[in-house]
Design a protein around this motif. Sequence first.
Motif, PDB file in Angstrom:
ATOM      1  N   ARG A 191       0.836  -1.217   0.000  1.00  0.00           N
ATOM      2  CA  ARG A 191       0.000   0.000   0.000  1.00  0.00           C
ATOM      3  C   ARG A 191       0.860   1.253   0.000  1.00  0.00           C
ATOM      4  NH1 ARG A 191      -3.908  -3.114   3.571  1.00  0.00           N
ATOM      5  NH2 ARG A 191      -2.416  -2.637   5.185  1.00  0.00           N
ATOM      6  N   ALA A 192       1.939   1.230   0.761  1.00  0.00           N
ATOM      7  CA  ALA A 192       2.828   2.391   0.828  1.00  0.00           C
ATOM      8  C   ALA A 192       3.471   2.662  -0.532  1.00  0.00           C
ATOM      9  CB  ALA A 192       3.902   2.180   1.897  1.00  0.00           C
ATOM     10  N   LEU A 193       3.898   1.614  -1.203  1.00  0.00           N
ATOM     11  CA  LEU A 193       4.515   1.789  -2.520  1.00  0.00           C
ATOM     12  C   LEU A 193       3.523   2.348  -3.528  1.00  0.00           C
ATOM     13  CD1 LEU A 193       6.705  -1.430  -2.714  1.00  0.00           C
ATOM     14  CD2 LEU A 193       7.487   0.938  -2.411  1.00  0.00           C
ATOM     15  N   LYS A 194       2.274   1.910  -3.438  1.00  0.00           N
ATOM     16  CA  LYS A 194       1.244   2.444  -4.341  1.00  0.00           C
ATOM     17  C   LYS A 194       1.042   3.935  -4.119  1.00  0.00           C
ATOM     18  CE  LYS A 194      -1.348  -1.805  -5.041  1.00  0.00           C
ATOM     19  NZ  LYS A 194      -2.592  -2.534  -4.782  1.00  0.00           N
ATOM     20  N   LEU A 195       1.312   4.394  -2.897  1.00  0.00           N
ATOM     21  CA  LEU A 195       1.170   5.813  -2.568  1.00  0.00           C
ATOM     22  C   LEU A 195       2.426   6.619  -2.887  1.00  0.00           C
ATOM     23  CD1 LEU A 195      -0.742   5.470   0.815  1.00  0.00           C
ATOM     24  CD2 LEU A 195      -1.670   6.248  -1.374  1.00  0.00           C
ATOM     25  N   GLY A 196       3.473   5.942  -3.353  1.00  0.00           N
ATOM     26  CA  GLY A 196       4.683   6.638  -3.768  1.00  0.00           C
ATOM     27  C   GLY A 196       5.790   6.738  -2.735  1.00  0.00           C
ATOM     28  N   VAL A 197       5.719   5.935  -1.697  1.00  0.00           N
ATOM     29  CA  VAL A 197       6.751   5.950  -0.663  1.00  0.00           C
ATOM     30  C   VAL A 197       8.092   5.552  -1.278  1.00  0.00           C
ATOM     31  CG1 VAL A 197       7.531   4.720   1.402  1.00  0.00           C
ATOM     32  CG2 VAL A 197       5.203   5.568   1.264  1.00  0.00           C
ATOM     33  N   GLN A 198       9.147   6.263  -0.943  1.00  0.00           N
ATOM     34  CA  GLN A 198      10.484   5.970  -1.460  1.00  0.00           C
ATOM     35  C   GLN A 198      11.322   5.164  -0.481  1.00  0.00           C
ATOM     36  OE1 GLN A 198      11.602   6.778  -4.641  1.00  0.00           O
ATOM     37  NE2 GLN A 198       9.418   7.137  -4.841  1.00  0.00           N
ATOM     38  N   GLY A 199      10.924   5.180   0.788  1.00  0.00           N
ATOM     39  CA  GLY A 199      11.662   4.454   1.808  1.00  0.00           C
ATOM     40  C   GLY A 199      10.710   3.757   2.757  1.00  0.00           C
ATOM     41  N   PHE A 200      11.117   2.588   3.251  1.00  0.00           N
ATOM     42  CA  PHE A 200      10.255   1.813   4.133  1.00  0.00           C
ATOM     43  C   PHE A 200      11.141   1.079   5.119  1.00  0.00           C
ATOM     44  CE2 PHE A 200       7.551  -1.735   5.377  1.00  0.00           C
ATOM     45  CZ  PHE A 200       6.296  -1.148   5.463  1.00  0.00           C
ATOM     46  N   VAL A 201      11.032   1.450   6.401  1.00  0.00           N
ATOM     47  CA  VAL A 201      11.861   0.829   7.434  1.00  0.00           C
ATOM     48  C   VAL A 201      11.064   0.727   8.727  1.00  0.00           C
ATOM     49  CG1 VAL A 201      12.923   3.002   8.179  1.00  0.00           C
ATOM     50  CG2 VAL A 201      14.156   0.867   8.518  1.00  0.00           C
ATOM     51  N   SER A 202      11.364  -0.308   9.488  1.00  0.00           N
ATOM     52  CA  SER A 202      10.673  -0.548  10.749  1.00  0.00           C
ATOM     53  C   SER A 202      11.217   0.337  11.865  1.00  0.00           C
ATOM     54  CB  SER A 202      10.850  -2.013  11.153  1.00  0.00           C
ATOM     55  OG  SER A 202      10.336  -2.229  12.449  1.00  0.00           O
ATOM     56  N   LYS A 203      10.320   0.786  12.736  1.00  0.00           N
ATOM     57  CA  LYS A 203      10.730   1.565  13.902  1.00  0.00           C
ATOM     58  C   LYS A 203      11.619   0.756  14.836  1.00  0.00           C
ATOM     59  CE  LYS A 203       6.915   4.803  14.433  1.00  0.00           C
ATOM     60  NZ  LYS A 203       5.834   5.246  15.325  1.00  0.00           N
ATOM     61  N   SER A 204      11.550  -0.553  14.746  1.00  0.00           N
ATOM     62  CA  SER A 204      12.355  -1.401  15.624  1.00  0.00           C
ATOM     63  C   SER A 204      13.804  -1.549  15.141  1.00  0.00           C
ATOM     64  CB  SER A 204      11.714  -2.783  15.760  1.00  0.00           C
ATOM     65  OG  SER A 204      11.694  -3.438  14.511  1.00  0.00           O
ATOM     66  N   ALA A 205      14.114  -0.975  13.989  1.00  0.00           N
ATOM     67  CA  ALA A 205      15.489  -1.028  13.477  1.00  0.00           C
ATOM     68  C   ALA A 205      16.416  -0.233  14.393  1.00  0.00           C
ATOM     69  CB  ALA A 205      15.532  -0.481  12.056  1.00  0.00           C
ATOM     70  N   GLU A 206      17.675  -0.589  14.361  1.00  0.00           N
ATOM     71  CA  GLU A 206      18.676   0.134  15.152  1.00  0.00           C
ATOM     72  C   GLU A 206      18.736   1.591  14.697  1.00  0.00           C
ATOM     73  OE1 GLU A 206      20.572  -0.967  17.698  1.00  0.00           O
ATOM     74  OE2 GLU A 206      19.481  -2.864  17.595  1.00  0.00           O
ATOM     75  N   PRO A 207      18.920   2.515  15.640  1.00  0.00           N
ATOM     76  CA  PRO A 207      18.985   3.940  15.276  1.00  0.00           C
ATOM     77  C   PRO A 207      20.031   4.249  14.197  1.00  0.00           C
ATOM     78  CG  PRO A 207      18.776   3.711  17.645  1.00  0.00           C
ATOM     79  CD  PRO A 207      18.978   2.316  17.091  1.00  0.00           C
ATOM     80  N   ALA A 208      21.166   3.600  14.251  1.00  0.00           N
ATOM     81  CA  ALA A 208      22.195   3.835  13.233  1.00  0.00           C
ATOM     82  C   ALA A 208      21.709   3.400  11.850  1.00  0.00           C
ATOM     83  CB  ALA A 208      23.477   3.095  13.602  1.00  0.00           C
ATOM     84  N   HIS A 209      20.942   2.327  11.817  1.00  0.00           N
ATOM     85  CA  HIS A 209      20.397   1.852  10.545  1.00  0.00           C
ATOM     86  C   HIS A 209      19.359   2.843  10.002  1.00  0.00           C
ATOM     87  CE1 HIS A 209      19.115  -0.853   7.430  1.00  0.00           C
ATOM     88  NE2 HIS A 209      17.879  -0.823   7.886  1.00  0.00           N
ATOM     89  N   ILE A 210      18.498   3.320  10.877  1.00  0.00           N
ATOM     90  CA  ILE A 210      17.488   4.304  10.460  1.00  0.00           C
ATOM     91  C   ILE A 210      18.180   5.549   9.910  1.00  0.00           C
ATOM     92  CG2 ILE A 210      15.634   5.822  11.275  1.00  0.00           C
ATOM     93  CD1 ILE A 210      14.883   3.562  13.265  1.00  0.00           C
ATOM     94  N   LEU A 211      19.242   5.986  10.559  1.00  0.00           N
ATOM     95  CA  LEU A 211      20.001   7.142  10.076  1.00  0.00           C
ATOM     96  C   LEU A 211      20.580   6.870   8.692  1.00  0.00           C
ATOM     97  CD1 LEU A 211      21.150   9.953  10.523  1.00  0.00           C
ATOM     98  CD2 LEU A 211      23.064   8.877  11.735  1.00  0.00           C
ATOM     99  N   SER A 212      21.087   5.674   8.488  1.00  0.00           N
ATOM    100  CA  SER A 212      21.633   5.301   7.185  1.00  0.00           C
ATOM    101  C   SER A 212      20.552   5.339   6.104  1.00  0.00           C
ATOM    102  CB  SER A 212      22.243   3.904   7.272  1.00  0.00           C
ATOM    103  OG  SER A 212      22.642   3.446   6.012  1.00  0.00           O
ATOM    104  N   VAL A 213      19.367   4.859   6.450  1.00  0.00           N
ATOM    105  CA  VAL A 213      18.250   4.884   5.502  1.00  0.00           C
ATOM    106  C   VAL A 213      17.877   6.328   5.163  1.00  0.00           C
ATOM    107  CG1 VAL A 213      15.804   4.327   5.198  1.00  0.00           C
ATOM    108  CG2 VAL A 213      17.352   2.638   6.202  1.00  0.00           C
ATOM    109  N   ILE A 214      17.835   7.185   6.172  1.00  0.00           N
ATOM    110  CA  ILE A 214      17.513   8.601   5.939  1.00  0.00           C
ATOM    111  C   ILE A 214      18.533   9.229   5.002  1.00  0.00           C
ATOM    112  CG2 ILE A 214      17.384  10.872   7.043  1.00  0.00           C
ATOM    113  CD1 ILE A 214      16.147   9.382   9.490  1.00  0.00           C
ATOM    114  N   ARG A 215      19.793   8.921   5.202  1.00  0.00           N
ATOM    115  CA  ARG A 215      20.850   9.459   4.321  1.00  0.00           C
ATOM    116  C   ARG A 215      20.672   8.957   2.890  1.00  0.00           C
ATOM    117  NH1 ARG A 215      25.377   8.752   8.854  1.00  0.00           N
ATOM    118  NH2 ARG A 215      25.248  10.847   9.729  1.00  0.00           N
ATOM    119  N   THR A 216      20.345   7.692   2.753  1.00  0.00           N
ATOM    120  CA  THR A 216      20.116   7.118   1.426  1.00  0.00           C
ATOM    121  C   THR A 216      18.972   7.833   0.723  1.00  0.00           C
ATOM    122  OG1 THR A 216      20.917   4.943   2.129  1.00  0.00           O
ATOM    123  CG2 THR A 216      19.475   4.997   0.195  1.00  0.00           C
ATOM    124  N   LEU A 217      17.890   8.066   1.436  1.00  0.00           N
ATOM    125  CA  LEU A 217      16.740   8.761   0.859  1.00  0.00           C
ATOM    126  C   LEU A 217      17.076  10.202   0.518  1.00  0.00           C
ATOM    127  CD1 LEU A 217      14.009   7.318   3.225  1.00  0.00           C
ATOM    128  CD2 LEU A 217      14.399   6.703   0.832  1.00  0.00           C
TER     129      LEU A 217
END
Length: 75
Positions: A13-39
């Motif tokens: 559903r998120a992809l159909k709405l045009g989401v460019q990134g998808f990550v779980s809140k349970s991911a490590e903070p460093a990983h979430i930061l890496s995803v944000i940088r990628t986006l």
Amino acid sequence: MLTRHARPGVLRRALKLGVQGFVSKSAEPAHILSVIRTLHEGRRWIDSDVSALAIIDDCPLTDRELDVLRVTGEG
């Protein structure tokens, strides 16, 4: 999309709405930061575990929706 509902149906559903990134809140903070940088660099990032499940899982319903459907069917 930072979500606690990192499931295949939610991803689709998120992809159909045009989401460019998808990550779980349970991911490590460093990983979430890496995803944000990628986006921020203009690239897409989708959690590989959820995307793999989305490919093999044909049901668009969430786990909760499936539970409600089962209970309703049981009367």
